[in-house]
Write a protein that holds these residues in place. Structure first.
Motif, short mmCIF file in Angstrom:
data_model
loop_
_atom_site.label_atom_id
_atom_site.label_comp_id
_atom_site.label_asym_id
_atom_site.label_seq_id
_atom_site.Cartn_x
_atom_site.Cartn_y
_atom_site.Cartn_z
N TYR A 285 -13.95 0.14 -9.02
CA TYR A 285 -13.21 0.81 -9.66
C TYR A 285 -13.36 1.13 -11.58
CZ TYR A 285 -9.83 4.69 -10.39
OH TYR A 285 -9.78 6.19 -11.18
N TRP B 205 -8.16 6.08 -6.01
CA TRP B 205 -7.14 4.77 -6.00
C TRP B 205 -6.03 5.69 -4.50
CZ3 TRP B 205 -7.33 1.23 -7.92
CH2 TRP B 205 -6.84 0.86 -9.33
N TYR C 274 -9.35 10.99 -11.20
CA TYR C 274 -8.73 9.66 -11.74
C TYR C 274 -7.94 9.48 -10.29
CZ TYR C 274 -11.55 10.75 -15.32
OH TYR C 274 -12.53 10.99 -16.47
N SER C 275 -7.33 9.61 -9.27
CA SER C 275 -6.88 9.51 -8.68
C SER C 275 -6.74 9.49 -7.39
CB SER C 275 -4.58 10.22 -8.54
OG SER C 275 -5.29 11.54 -7.72
N TYR D 71 -12.72 -3.48 -4.83
CA TYR D 71 -12.96 -2.22 -4.92
C TYR D 71 -12.42 -2.56 -6.22
CZ TYR D 71 -11.11 2.76 -4.42
OH TYR D 71 -11.24 4.09 -3.62
N VAL D 72 -11.30 -3.14 -7.26
CA VAL D 72 -11.20 -3.08 -8.25
C VAL D 72 -12.32 -3.05 -9.11
CG1 VAL D 72 -9.90 -4.19 -9.99
CG2 VAL D 72 -8.74 -3.99 -7.70
N SER E 22 0.81 -1.25 0.36
CA SER E 22 -0.26 -0.21 0.05
C SER E 22 1.41 1.44 0.05
CB SER E 22 -0.81 0.55 1.32
OG SER E 22 -1.27 -1.13 1.95
N PHE F 203 -8.34 4.33 -2.00
CA PHE F 203 -8.12 2.76 -1.86
C PHE F 203 -6.55 2.62 -1.06
CE2 PHE F 203 -5.24 -1.32 -4.39
CZ PHE F 203 -6.21 -2.05 -3.71
N ILE G 44 1.24 6.21 -7.27
CA ILE G 44 0.09 7.20 -7.39
C ILE G 44 0.44 8.89 -7.41
CG2 ILE G 44 -2.36 8.08 -7.10
CD1 ILE G 44 -2.51 4.82 -8.56
N PHE H 65 2.03 1.53 -3.35
CA PHE H 65 1.09 2.03 -4.42
C PHE H 65 0.70 3.67 -4.04
CE2 PHE H 65 -3.29 2.02 -5.56
CZ PHE H 65 -3.64 1.59 -6.68
#
Lengths: 119, 235
Positions: free
Chosen positions: A81, A37, A33-34, A77-78, A13, A40, A20, A16
């Motif tokens: 999304y 993410w 759009y970020s 979540y995926v 995480s 997440f 991002i 990640f």
């Protein structure tokens, strides 16, 4: 056990989130759009550092192997999304269609007609 | 409306063999303005049409029949046409019926008139799968709207000013024919079918394959069902 699934998840995480933020910083990912993410990444991080919470949820849902709650969370979540992405895609598809039509009409109007000589 | 402004919209995708004939036949049958919408053709459809002295709008890339036809409606709306008629660029539609399509809009205030292969027995022959599809869509349309249209997929149709405005803002991109009928009925519009003869296509080949037919059937059915969940009411 020093290296377990929670440690892995924490490391993932953090990495990640860094990726991002780096993408946004370099203007390769739009802020809007970020947001999902980043959310997440933060949620995954929060879940990973509180194994007790995960285990409580696992007991509640009768999941035998607690860390699979993490996978479940990630999967759901995926999927959500992805749905979000197809909504965005549909909107852009409509916008591109409209642009295509308006350009064609405009070309005719301005007499700047150049036929598509692809043949 | 003493002298209505009529636009004939001819969508064409790679129809260089048939387009000139279609344009000449339309010219021979009415005084309406003609707009060819070249749907990103890779052949010389646009050049051939230009040589015939009609307006040509050339899409930068292929959109499919819905997007192409809508381009015509956007054009008709911007240029204040009273009536727009769609005639396929492949020569299936016989322009000698143009008057029959336009007259009910002028005289009886219909919103849309569809040139139909099936209202009367005509010499038109089609494949079995096509006829099964026709019957199915007719039935589904009746089930959803309580109205009967026999030739739901005919692309030979005329619409009035109100519908031109509506289509220019909202039109399905692919497989629009049946979808549009349900939408209009839901908006309390009036639709009339008039019998026409249809010809064998003059050139090019049909875009329908068996696999595509199934996709078509499912996609259109879904679109029709979704329409029922959209709001009703006047345009």
């Amino acid at each position: 056990m020093i290296f377990n699934v929670y440690m892995l998840s924490i490391a993932f995480s953090i990495l990640f989130l860094i990726i991002i933020i780096e993408l946004v910083r370099k203007n390769r990912l739009l802020e809007k759009y970020s947001l999902l993410w980043i959310l997440f990444g933060i949620m995954l991080l929060a879940l990973s550092i509180t194994p007790a919470f995960i285990e409580a949820i696992a007991r509640l849902m009768d999941i035998k192997y607690a860390p699979s709650v993490l996978f479940l969370f990630g999967m759901v979540y995926v999927v959500i999304y992805n749905l979000h992405i197809t909504v965005v895609l549909s909107k852009q598809s409509q916008q591109i269609t409209r642009l295509n039509q308006e350009i064609a009409i405009l070309k005719e109007k301005t007499g700047d007609f150049k036929t598509n000589d692809k043949a | 409306m003493i002298d209505p402004k009529v636009l004939v919209i001819i969508p064409a995708f790679n129809e260089e063999k048939s387009i000139a004939g279609v344009i000449r036949e339309v010219k021979g049958n009415c005084k309406a303005d003609i707009l060819v919408v070249d749907d990103g053709s890779t052949d010389s459809t646009a050049q051939v049409a230009l040589k015939e002295g009609v307006k040509v709008v050339s899409l930068p890339f292929n959109l499919g029949i819905g997007g192409a036809v809508q381009t015509g409606y956007i054009y008709a709306n911007e240029n204040n046409y009273d009536i727009a008629v769609q005639v396929d660029g492949d020569g299936q539609h016989d322009p000698s019926y143009l008057d029959e399509l336009v007259a009910p809009i002028l005289n009886e205030k219909y919103d849309m008139v569809i040139g139909s292969r099936y209202v009367q027995e005509t010499s038109y022959k089609s494949t079995l799968s096509r006829r099964v599809g026709m019957v199915f869509f007719s039935w589904l349309l009746y089930f959803l709207t309580g109205k009967r249209i026999k030739d739901t997929t005919s692309g030979f149709r005329a619409v009035n000013r109100k519908i031109i405005r509506y289509f220019s803002s909202s039109y399905p991109t692919d497989y629009p024919e049946v979808d549009v009928i349900v939408r209009l009925f839901r908006k309390n519009c009036t639709i009339l079918e008039v019998p026409v003869e249809m010809k064998e296509r003059q050139g090019g080949k049909s875009s329908i394959t068996p696999l595509k037919s199934i996709y078509y059937l499912i996609k259109v059915s879904l679109a029709l069902l979704i329409n029922i969940l959209r709001s009703r009411g006047a345009l």
